[in-house]
Design a protein around this motif. Sequence first.
Motif, PDB file in Angstrom:
ATOM      1  N   ARG A  41       0.863  -1.190   0.000  1.00 38.67           N
ATOM      2  CA  ARG A  41       0.000   0.000   0.000  1.00 38.67           C
ATOM      3  C   ARG A  41       0.892   1.230   0.000  1.00 38.67           C
ATOM      4  O   ARG A  41       1.708   1.409   0.896  1.00 38.67           O
ATOM      5  N   VAL A  42       0.761   2.062  -1.016  1.00 37.02           N
ATOM      6  CA  VAL A  42       1.601   3.240  -1.161  1.00 37.02           C
ATOM      7  C   VAL A  42       0.717   4.473  -1.281  1.00 37.02           C
ATOM      8  O   VAL A  42      -0.196   4.515  -2.109  1.00 37.02           O
ATOM      9  N   LEU A  43       0.986   5.474  -0.445  1.00 34.04           N
ATOM     10  CA  LEU A  43       0.231   6.723  -0.470  1.00 34.04           C
ATOM     11  C   LEU A  43       1.153   7.877  -0.853  1.00 34.04           C
ATOM     12  O   LEU A  43       2.038   8.234  -0.089  1.00 34.04           O
ATOM     13  N   PRO A  44       0.971   8.464  -2.040  1.00 31.61           N
ATOM     14  CA  PRO A  44       1.745   9.663  -2.371  1.00 31.61           C
ATOM     15  C   PRO A  44       1.259  10.817  -1.500  1.00 31.61           C
ATOM     16  O   PRO A  44       0.069  10.890  -1.166  1.00 31.61           O
ATOM     17  N   GLY A  45       2.159  11.704  -1.144  1.00 29.87           N
ATOM     18  CA  GLY A  45       1.761  12.835  -0.314  1.00 29.87           C
ATOM     19  C   GLY A  45       2.809  13.919  -0.293  1.00 29.87           C
ATOM     20  O   GLY A  45       3.749  13.915  -1.083  1.00 29.87           O
ATOM     21  N   ARG A  46       2.630  14.832   0.642  1.00 27.89           N
ATOM     22  CA  ARG A  46       3.535  15.964   0.801  1.00 27.89           C
ATOM     23  C   ARG A  46       3.743  16.184   2.295  1.00 27.89           C
ATOM     24  O   ARG A  46       2.807  16.052   3.082  1.00 27.89           O
ATOM     25  N   VAL A  47       4.966  16.531   2.681  1.00 27.10           N
ATOM     26  CA  VAL A  47       5.271  16.819   4.081  1.00 27.10           C
ATOM     27  C   VAL A  47       4.673  18.174   4.438  1.00 27.10           C
ATOM     28  O   VAL A  47       4.873  19.155   3.721  1.00 27.10           O
ATOM     29  N   VAL A  48       3.931  18.209   5.546  1.00 23.45           N
ATOM     30  CA  VAL A  48       3.333  19.446   6.028  1.00 23.45           C
ATOM     31  C   VAL A  48       4.196  20.027   7.132  1.00 23.45           C
ATOM     32  O   VAL A  48       4.598  21.187   7.083  1.00 23.45           O
ATOM     33  N   THR A  49       4.497  19.209   8.142  1.00 26.11           N
ATOM     34  CA  THR A  49       5.293  19.648   9.274  1.00 26.11           C
ATOM     35  C   THR A  49       5.784  18.422  10.038  1.00 26.11           C
ATOM     36  O   THR A  49       5.456  17.287   9.671  1.00 26.11           O
ATOM     37  N   LEU A  55       6.000  12.795  11.738  1.00 16.50           N
ATOM     38  CA  LEU A  55       5.994  13.526  10.473  1.00 16.50           C
ATOM     39  C   LEU A  55       4.546  13.651  10.005  1.00 16.50           C
ATOM     40  O   LEU A  55       3.847  12.653   9.842  1.00 16.50           O
ATOM     41  N   HIS A  56       4.098  14.877   9.792  1.00 15.94           N
ATOM     42  CA  HIS A  56       2.720  15.131   9.370  1.00 15.94           C
ATOM     43  C   HIS A  56       2.699  15.258   7.852  1.00 15.94           C
ATOM     44  O   HIS A  56       3.390  16.104   7.282  1.00 15.94           O
ATOM     45  N   LEU A  57       1.898  14.410   7.212  1.00 16.02           N
ATOM     46  CA  LEU A  57       1.793  14.379   5.765  1.00 16.02           C
ATOM     47  C   LEU A  57       0.380  14.725   5.333  1.00 16.02           C
ATOM     48  O   LEU A  57      -0.581  14.494   6.068  1.00 16.02           O
ATOM     49  N   SER A  58       0.269  15.227   4.118  1.00 11.35           N
ATOM     50  CA  SER A  58      -1.026  15.379   3.470  1.00 11.35           C
ATOM     51  C   SER A  58      -1.038  14.375   2.329  1.00 11.35           C
ATOM     52  O   SER A  58      -0.257  14.492   1.379  1.00 11.35           O
ATOM     53  N   CYS A  59      -1.894  13.367   2.426  1.00 13.18           N
ATOM     54  CA  CYS A  59      -2.004  12.310   1.418  1.00 13.18           C
ATOM     55  C   CYS A  59      -3.431  12.300   0.908  1.00 13.18           C
ATOM     56  O   CYS A  59      -4.356  11.942   1.646  1.00 13.18           O
ATOM     57  N   ALA A  60      -3.627  12.719  -0.344  1.00 17.00           N
ATOM     58  CA  ALA A  60      -4.953  12.779  -0.969  1.00 17.00           C
ATOM     59  C   ALA A  60      -5.934  13.579  -0.119  1.00 17.00           C
ATOM     60  O   ALA A  60      -7.081  13.191   0.065  1.00 17.00           O
ATOM     61  N   GLY A  61      -5.447  14.703   0.436  1.00 18.87           N
ATOM     62  CA  GLY A  61      -6.309  15.574   1.221  1.00 18.87           C
ATOM     63  C   GLY A  61      -6.509  15.149   2.661  1.00 18.87           C
ATOM     64  O   GLY A  61      -7.138  15.860   3.429  1.00 18.87           O
TER      65      GLY A  61
END
Length: 160
Positions: A41-49, A55-61
Motif C-alpha cells: 500500500r503506497v500513499l503519495p503525499g507531501r510533508v506538512v510539518t 511527520l505530518h503528511l497530506s495524502c490525498a487531502g
Amino acid sequence: GGAAGTRALNAALKERLNPGPGRFGGFDPGDRVVHTPAPGRVLPGRVVTADADGLHLSCAGETVVVPRDRVEGSVRHGWALTAHQALGGRWPAVVVVLPGDAVQALSRPWIYTAFGRAARHLSVVHGVDQALPRAVAETPAKPRTTRLPTLLAPQIPTTD
C-alpha cells in the motif's frame, strides 16, 4: 537502484525543487513523499510539518501522522517513483527512465504498467538499446505463482 534509480533521482530533485536541511529524518515541509503504511500500500503525499508526534503528511487531502520511529522505514521522497510505487496512480505527465541495468526486468506487462501511468504525456529515457522493442514484442511475462486460484475455488463439502 544505480545512478538513475529513484533514490538518486529523488536526491537530485529534492536539491532542485525543495532544498533544505532535512530537519526531520531527511525531510522538510513541502517535500513530495510516498508513505507505505503497510506492505503493498503506497500513499503519495507531501510533508506538512513535523513535531514530537512524528511527520505530518497530506495524502490525498487526508492528514497522516507517521510516528518518529516509523519514518525511516515507511516514508521515502516521492518526486520519482518506482513502477511498483506508481501502480494504480495516473499523472498528467510521466518520464520513464530505463537505464542499461534494467534490461533483465523488462517485460511486456511491466512496460504496460509503467507507460500506462501517463494520462497525457509520456517521455521515455532509455539506455537499453533494442531490449525495449524486444520486450514489447517478444518477452513473455514470467508465470505468476499465487495461491489465489486455490483460495477462490469453490469449496466442495466432503461427506463422511
